[in-house]
Structures are given as C-alpha cells and as structure tokens.
Design a protein around this motif. Structure first.
Motif, PDB file in Angstrom:
ATOM      1  N   ASP A  52      -3.835  10.958  61.488  1.00 21.85           N
ATOM      2  CA  ASP A  52      -5.269  10.859  61.204  1.00 21.85           C
ATOM      3  C   ASP A  52      -5.724  11.696  60.004  1.00 21.85           C
ATOM      4  OD1 ASP A  52      -5.593   9.108  63.337  1.00 21.85           O
ATOM      5  OD2 ASP A  52      -6.000  10.738  64.751  1.00 21.85           O
ATOM      6  N   SER A  53      -4.805  12.173  59.174  1.00 24.89           N
ATOM      7  CA  SER A  53      -5.215  12.931  57.997  1.00 24.89           C
ATOM      8  C   SER A  53      -5.422  11.997  56.809  1.00 24.89           C
ATOM      9  CB  SER A  53      -4.188  14.015  57.666  1.00 24.89           C
ATOM     10  OG  SER A  53      -2.938  13.447  57.418  1.00 24.89           O
ATOM     11  N   PHE A  54      -6.249  12.431  55.877  1.00 22.49           N
ATOM     12  CA  PHE A  54      -6.564  11.637  54.696  1.00 22.49           C
ATOM     13  C   PHE A  54      -6.964  12.572  53.567  1.00 22.49           C
ATOM     14  CE2 PHE A  54     -10.424  12.326  57.031  1.00 22.49           C
ATOM     15  CZ  PHE A  54     -11.399  12.562  56.068  1.00 22.49           C
ATOM     16  N   ALA A  55      -7.002  12.038  52.344  1.00 25.72           N
ATOM     17  CA  ALA A  55      -7.382  12.844  51.182  1.00 25.72           C
ATOM     18  C   ALA A  55      -8.569  12.196  50.483  1.00 25.72           C
ATOM     19  CB  ALA A  55      -6.205  12.975  50.237  1.00 25.72           C
ATOM     20  N   GLY A  92      12.803  22.737  47.263  1.00 25.53           N
ATOM     21  CA  GLY A  92      13.039  23.960  46.502  1.00 25.53           C
ATOM     22  C   GLY A  92      12.194  25.126  46.985  1.00 25.53           C
ATOM     23  N   GLY A  93      11.900  25.175  48.273  1.00 26.75           N
ATOM     24  CA  GLY A  93      11.112  26.262  48.835  1.00 26.75           C
ATOM     25  C   GLY A  93       9.610  26.035  48.782  1.00 26.75           C
ATOM     26  N   TRP A  94       9.151  24.977  48.113  1.00 24.31           N
ATOM     27  CA  TRP A  94       7.729  24.679  47.988  1.00 24.31           C
ATOM     28  C   TRP A  94       7.350  23.549  48.934  1.00 24.31           C
ATOM     29  CZ3 TRP A  94       4.947  27.943  45.118  1.00 24.31           C
ATOM     30  CH2 TRP A  94       5.604  28.690  44.141  1.00 24.31           C
ATOM     31  N   ALA A  95       6.181  23.664  49.563  1.00 21.16           N
ATOM     32  CA  ALA A  95       5.681  22.601  50.434  1.00 21.16           C
ATOM     33  C   ALA A  95       5.085  21.500  49.567  1.00 21.16           C
ATOM     34  CB  ALA A  95       4.624  23.141  51.386  1.00 21.16           C
ATOM     35  N   LYS A  96       5.501  20.271  49.795  1.00 19.42           N
ATOM     36  CA  LYS A  96       5.029  19.110  49.041  1.00 19.42           C
ATOM     37  C   LYS A  96       4.507  18.053  49.998  1.00 19.42           C
ATOM     38  CE  LYS A  96       6.689  20.496  45.005  1.00 19.42           C
ATOM     39  NZ  LYS A  96       5.914  20.679  43.792  1.00 19.42           N
ATOM     40  N   VAL A  97       3.535  17.264  49.531  1.00 14.96           N
ATOM     41  CA  VAL A  97       2.979  16.168  50.304  1.00 14.96           C
ATOM     42  C   VAL A  97       3.231  14.880  49.544  1.00 14.96           C
ATOM     43  CG1 VAL A  97       0.856  15.144  51.201  1.00 14.96           C
ATOM     44  CG2 VAL A  97       1.177  17.593  51.319  1.00 14.96           C
ATOM     45  N   GLU A  98       3.742  13.877  50.241  1.00 15.61           N
ATOM     46  CA  GLU A  98       3.900  12.550  49.651  1.00 15.61           C
ATOM     47  C   GLU A  98       2.588  11.815  49.918  1.00 15.61           C
ATOM     48  OE1 GLU A  98       7.570   9.478  49.425  1.00 15.61           O
ATOM     49  OE2 GLU A  98       6.906  10.027  51.432  1.00 15.61           O
ATOM     50  N   LEU A  99       1.785  11.656  48.862  1.00 10.49           N
ATOM     51  CA  LEU A  99       0.446  11.085  48.959  1.00 10.49           C
ATOM     52  C   LEU A  99       0.489   9.636  48.487  1.00 10.49           C
ATOM     53  CD1 LEU A  99      -2.490  12.029  49.603  1.00 10.49           C
ATOM     54  CD2 LEU A  99      -2.770  12.385  47.160  1.00 10.49           C
ATOM     55  N   ALA A 100      -0.079   8.734  49.278  1.00  9.37           N
ATOM     56  CA  ALA A 100      -0.029   7.306  48.949  1.00  9.37           C
ATOM     57  C   ALA A 100      -1.424   6.750  48.714  1.00  9.37           C
ATOM     58  CB  ALA A 100       0.647   6.532  50.066  1.00  9.37           C
ATOM     59  N   LEU A 101      -1.513   5.878  47.720  1.00 11.57           N
ATOM     60  CA  LEU A 101      -2.710   5.078  47.496  1.00 11.57           C
ATOM     61  C   LEU A 101      -2.530   3.836  48.348  1.00 11.57           C
ATOM     62  CD1 LEU A 101      -5.317   4.682  45.778  1.00 11.57           C
ATOM     63  CD2 LEU A 101      -3.899   3.355  44.224  1.00 11.57           C
ATOM     64  N   VAL A 102      -3.421   3.617  49.298  1.00 16.72           N
ATOM     65  CA  VAL A 102      -3.225   2.545  50.286  1.00 16.72           C
ATOM     66  C   VAL A 102      -4.440   1.633  50.370  1.00 16.72           C
ATOM     67  CG1 VAL A 102      -1.654   3.927  51.708  1.00 16.72           C
ATOM     68  CG2 VAL A 102      -4.097   3.976  52.183  1.00 16.72           C
ATOM     69  N   LYS A 103      -4.180   0.447  50.902  1.00 10.80           N
ATOM     70  CA  LYS A 103      -5.238  -0.509  51.197  1.00 10.80           C
ATOM     71  C   LYS A 103      -5.044  -0.937  52.647  1.00 10.80           C
ATOM     72  CE  LYS A 103      -7.697  -4.125  48.928  1.00 10.80           C
ATOM     73  NZ  LYS A 103      -7.828  -4.854  47.682  1.00 10.80           N
ATOM     74  N   GLY A 104      -6.103  -0.988  53.416  1.00  3.67           N
ATOM     75  CA  GLY A 104      -6.016  -1.283  54.851  1.00  3.67           C
ATOM     76  C   GLY A 104      -5.459  -2.661  55.155  1.00  3.67           C
ATOM     77  N   VAL A 129       2.771   5.783  45.283  1.00  2.00           N
ATOM     78  CA  VAL A 129       3.088   7.038  45.960  1.00  2.00           C
ATOM     79  C   VAL A 129       3.162   8.166  44.930  1.00  2.00           C
ATOM     80  CG1 VAL A 129       4.782   8.243  47.389  1.00  2.00           C
ATOM     81  CG2 VAL A 129       4.356   5.827  47.758  1.00  2.00           C
ATOM     82  N   TYR A 130       2.575   9.309  45.278  1.00  2.00           N
ATOM     83  CA  TYR A 130       2.572  10.484  44.411  1.00  2.00           C
ATOM     84  C   TYR A 130       3.107  11.681  45.178  1.00  2.00           C
ATOM     85  CZ  TYR A 130      -0.650   7.754  41.557  1.00  2.00           C
ATOM     86  OH  TYR A 130      -1.210   6.777  40.796  1.00  2.00           O
ATOM     87  N   GLU A 131       3.727  12.618  44.450  1.00  2.00           N
ATOM     88  CA  GLU A 131       4.161  13.878  45.039  1.00  2.00           C
ATOM     89  C   GLU A 131       3.152  14.942  44.635  1.00  2.00           C
ATOM     90  OE1 GLU A 131       8.383  15.863  45.379  1.00  2.00           O
ATOM     91  OE2 GLU A 131       7.504  16.292  43.413  1.00  2.00           O
ATOM     92  N   ALA A 132       2.597  15.632  45.619  1.00  2.00           N
ATOM     93  CA  ALA A 132       1.592  16.660  45.345  1.00  2.00           C
ATOM     94  C   ALA A 132       1.997  17.963  46.009  1.00  2.00           C
ATOM     95  CB  ALA A 132       0.232  16.215  45.878  1.00  2.00           C
ATOM     96  N   GLY A 133       1.726  19.058  45.334  1.00  2.00           N
ATOM     97  CA  GLY A 133       1.884  20.361  45.951  1.00  2.00           C
ATOM     98  C   GLY A 133       0.692  20.597  46.864  1.00  2.00           C
ATOM     99  N   ILE A 134       0.784  21.614  47.689  1.00  2.00           N
ATOM    100  CA  ILE A 134      -0.319  21.908  48.612  1.00  2.00           C
ATOM    101  C   ILE A 134      -0.551  23.414  48.639  1.00  2.00           C
ATOM    102  CG2 ILE A 134       1.258  21.851  50.592  1.00  2.00           C
ATOM    103  CD1 ILE A 134      -1.123  20.799  52.248  1.00  2.00           C
ATOM    104  N   TYR A 151      -9.582   0.966  48.884  1.00  3.14           N
ATOM    105  CA  TYR A 151      -8.478   1.886  48.602  1.00  3.14           C
ATOM    106  C   TYR A 151      -8.765   3.274  49.167  1.00  3.14           C
ATOM    107  CZ  TYR A 151      -6.115  -1.384  45.525  1.00  3.14           C
ATOM    108  OH  TYR A 151      -5.435  -2.459  45.038  1.00  3.14           O
ATOM    109  N   SER A 152      -7.712   3.919  49.678  1.00  2.00           N
ATOM    110  CA  SER A 152      -7.813   5.260  50.238  1.00  2.00           C
ATOM    111  C   SER A 152      -6.587   6.063  49.854  1.00  2.00           C
ATOM    112  CB  SER A 152      -7.881   5.207  51.764  1.00  2.00           C
ATOM    113  OG  SER A 152      -8.980   4.455  52.192  1.00  2.00           O
ATOM    114  N   LEU A 153      -6.647   7.365  50.094  1.00  2.06           N
ATOM    115  CA  LEU A 153      -5.503   8.254  49.893  1.00  2.06           C
ATOM    116  C   LEU A 153      -5.064   8.782  51.247  1.00  2.06           C
ATOM    117  CD1 LEU A 153      -6.756  10.297  46.820  1.00  2.06           C
ATOM    118  CD2 LEU A 153      -4.966   8.577  46.843  1.00  2.06           C
ATOM    119  N   VAL A 154      -3.786   8.570  51.579  1.00  3.80           N
ATOM    120  CA  VAL A 154      -3.254   8.964  52.877  1.00  3.80           C
ATOM    121  C   VAL A 154      -1.916   9.679  52.671  1.00  3.80           C
ATOM    122  CG1 VAL A 154      -2.394   8.093  55.085  1.00  3.80           C
ATOM    123  CG2 VAL A 154      -4.358   7.022  54.034  1.00  3.80           C
TER     124      VAL A 154
END
Length: 157
Positions: A50-53, A116-128, A26-31, A105-108
């Motif tokens: 249904d979103s993906f990266a 802290g006022g910033w929008a963040k996305v918790e991005l995961a490296l996943v396997k089906g 799991v990674y924390e990413a800004g958007i 492997y995918s990013l979801v």
C-alpha cells in the motif's frame, strides 16, 4: 531473497503492485533514512504494501512504507510510517512529474534492496489495471503452467 547480481540483497517486494498495475518504466532511487530506520531495514523489518510516491515541490516523497521501530532504539526511534524522501536525478524527477500529471499514471515502489551498503528503492511508473486485465493475466499464467507441465511429462517418457 537476494537478486542474482552480486552485492544486491532484496529486503522487501511489493508483489501486489505487479498484479494491480501495468508497469511502464522502472527507476532506481536512493532513500533518505535515519539511523534507527536503516538498522531496521537491514534486519528486513520493512513492508511496501500500500505504499506509493508523489512529487511535491520538486522532491519525490514515499508514503505509507512501514519500517518497524528498531528494538534497541529507545527514545531515538523513528515513526514507522513517516514520509520519506527519495533521491533521484533532477531530470528524472522532471520527467516523472510530467508523466504522473497524465491521467491514470502513478509512482509505486516495487522493491527495497541494499546495493553496496546503500538502501535503494525500485520505483515504477505504473498505470492501473482493470479487473478484466487481471483475469486475463491469470489465464495466461495458468496456460503457461499447463504447457510447462505437459513438457515435463513428455520429457519423462
């Protein structure tokens, strides 16, 4: 719907992702968002289903995340399902690029939150997951519920 940490407010979660995939990392990413998008996000009008990266030209892009148009946005409003750029460190992007090239492997995104006022996305490296994996998880969850129920009954007596 806020997390236990102070200053963090969860706005949307992708519950289906935890059901459909094995989460490896799991990674924390800004958007990167426009003005009307961040106003809609703060109002909680966002959906991760249904979103993906994907990684394209050294950038991580988020697809199919729905942010409803801002009601007072008039002509400056955004397109609800446009592609959005995720902000990660260069080494994290390179690592993810190598891992996502492996088969399966995918990013979801798992959740979207304000920190802290910033929008963040918790991005995961996943396997089906396969169907039998999903059924096994359901059996484990039901067994755990039964154990907890039995313990509660025992404590009442």
């Amino acid at each position: 719907m806020s997390k236990a940490k102070t200053g963090v407010k969860t706005l949307a979660q992708n519950r289906k992702a935890r059901h459909d995939y094995h989460i490896e990392d799991v990674y924390e990413a800004g958007i990167a968002l426009t003005g009307t998008e961040i106003k809609s996000v703060r109002a909680g009008r966002v959906q991760l289903k249904d979103s993906f990266a994907r990684i394209h030209n050294g950038e991580v892009l988020l697809y199919n995340m729905h942010i409803s148009p801002y009601e007072q946005g008039n002509r400056y409003n955004h397109e609800p399902e446009r592609t959005r750029k995720l902000l990660l460190h260069r080494l994290e992007i390179l690592k993810l690029n190598g891992l996502t090239r492996e088969k399966g492997y995918s990013l979801v995104p798992l959740s979207l939150y304000l920190k802290g006022g910033w929008a963040k996305v918790e991005l995961a490296l996943v396997k089906g997951k396969k169907n039998y994996d999903k059924r096994e998880d359901i059996k484990k969850r039901d067994a755990q519920r039964e154990v907890e129920r039995a313990l509660r009954e025992r404590q009442k007596v």
